[in-house]
Design a protein around this motif. Structure first.
Motif, PDB file in Angstrom:
ATOM      1  N   HIS A 210     -84.711 -28.791  24.709  1.00 52.43           N
ATOM      2  CA  HIS A 210     -83.277 -28.597  24.886  1.00 52.43           C
ATOM      3  C   HIS A 210     -82.873 -27.232  24.334  1.00 52.43           C
ATOM      4  N   ASP A 211     -81.735 -26.731  24.804  1.00 54.31           N
ATOM      5  CA  ASP A 211     -81.123 -25.539  24.233  1.00 54.31           C
ATOM      6  C   ASP A 211     -80.251 -25.973  23.055  1.00 54.31           C
ATOM      7  N   VAL A 212     -80.395 -25.279  21.916  1.00 57.31           N
ATOM      8  CA  VAL A 212     -79.543 -25.550  20.754  1.00 57.31           C
ATOM      9  C   VAL A 212     -78.991 -24.209  20.310  1.00 57.31           C
ATOM     10  N   SER A 213     -77.712 -23.967  20.616  1.00 55.85           N
ATOM     11  CA  SER A 213     -77.136 -22.650  20.372  1.00 55.85           C
ATOM     12  C   SER A 213     -77.009 -22.337  18.883  1.00 55.85           C
ATOM     13  N   ASN A 214     -76.770 -23.346  18.044  1.00 52.49           N
ATOM     14  CA  ASN A 214     -76.622 -23.093  16.606  1.00 52.49           C
ATOM     15  C   ASN A 214     -77.902 -22.556  15.984  1.00 52.49           C
ATOM     16  N   PHE A 215     -79.065 -22.917  16.559  1.00 47.80           N
ATOM     17  CA  PHE A 215     -80.344 -22.462  16.021  1.00 47.80           C
ATOM     18  C   PHE A 215     -80.941 -21.338  16.854  1.00 47.80           C
ATOM     19  N   LYS A 216     -80.183 -20.827  17.840  1.00 42.05           N
ATOM     20  CA  LYS A 216     -80.662 -19.773  18.745  1.00 42.05           C
ATOM     21  C   LYS A 216     -81.958 -20.206  19.434  1.00 42.05           C
ATOM     22  N   LEU A 217     -82.015 -21.469  19.805  1.00 43.19           N
ATOM     23  CA  LEU A 217     -83.197 -22.057  20.414  1.00 43.19           C
ATOM     24  C   LEU A 217     -82.956 -22.256  21.907  1.00 43.19           C
ATOM     25  N   ARG A 218     -83.919 -21.852  22.716  1.00 41.76           N
ATOM     26  CA  ARG A 218     -83.833 -22.023  24.157  1.00 41.76           C
ATOM     27  C   ARG A 218     -84.923 -22.959  24.639  1.00 41.76           C
ATOM     28  N   ARG A 219     -84.673 -23.649  25.734  1.00 41.47           N
ATOM     29  CA  ARG A 219     -85.650 -24.562  26.318  1.00 41.47           C
ATOM     30  C   ARG A 219     -86.911 -23.776  26.701  1.00 41.47           C
ATOM     31  N   GLY A 220     -88.072 -24.353  26.334  1.00 41.27           N
ATOM     32  CA  GLY A 220     -89.349 -23.717  26.666  1.00 41.27           C
ATOM     33  C   GLY A 220     -89.916 -22.839  25.567  1.00 41.27           C
TER      34      GLY A 220
END
Length: 121
Positions: free
Chosen positions: A75-85
């Motif tokens: 999943h994308d998690v904007s608070n952690f600057k994390l993108r899917r993949g």
């Protein structure tokens, strides 16, 4: 290949009969058993430095004796600057002889060396 880990032999010959007697199991299939050991390591800093995943794979492979697999985010998690993949960790699933060997080394060698802080006497 006739080799069987010492812990597996001890489990079959000593532990299973003791459990059957203690808990009055009628069948050997009622006795609890290990199916797998799953190990994982989250590497949060891998978002910045992709080489950390390679180090994590090497480290986990050295510990377990089996090649580790990088885990990717779902999943994308904007608070952690994390993108899917994006790779965010590594994991290994041990079964069979490797599982028993790992468990025996963990219980007999590694855990007795762990220091416990603030242990009350």
């Amino acid at each position: 290949m006739n080799y069987q880990p010492r812990l597996r032999v001890q489990y079959k010959s000593e532990i299973v009969p003791a459990l059957m007697e203690e808990f009055q199991y009628k069948s050997i299939m009622q006795v609890p058993r290990l199916l797998k050991i799953s190990l994982n390591q989250g590497i949060g800093a891998a978002l910045v430095d992709k080489k950390l995943i390679d180090f994590g794979v090497e480290e986990m492979s050295a510990i377990t004796g089996q090649k580790a697999v990088p885990t990717i985010s779902k999943h994308d998690v904007s608070n952690f600057k994390l993108r899917r993949g994006n790779p965010i960790g590594v994991h290994v699933t041990l079964r069979g002889d490797r599982m028993y060997e790992f468990l025996e080394r963990l219980v007999c060698v590694a855990l007795p060396r762990v220091r416990v802080k603030n242990q009350k006497k």
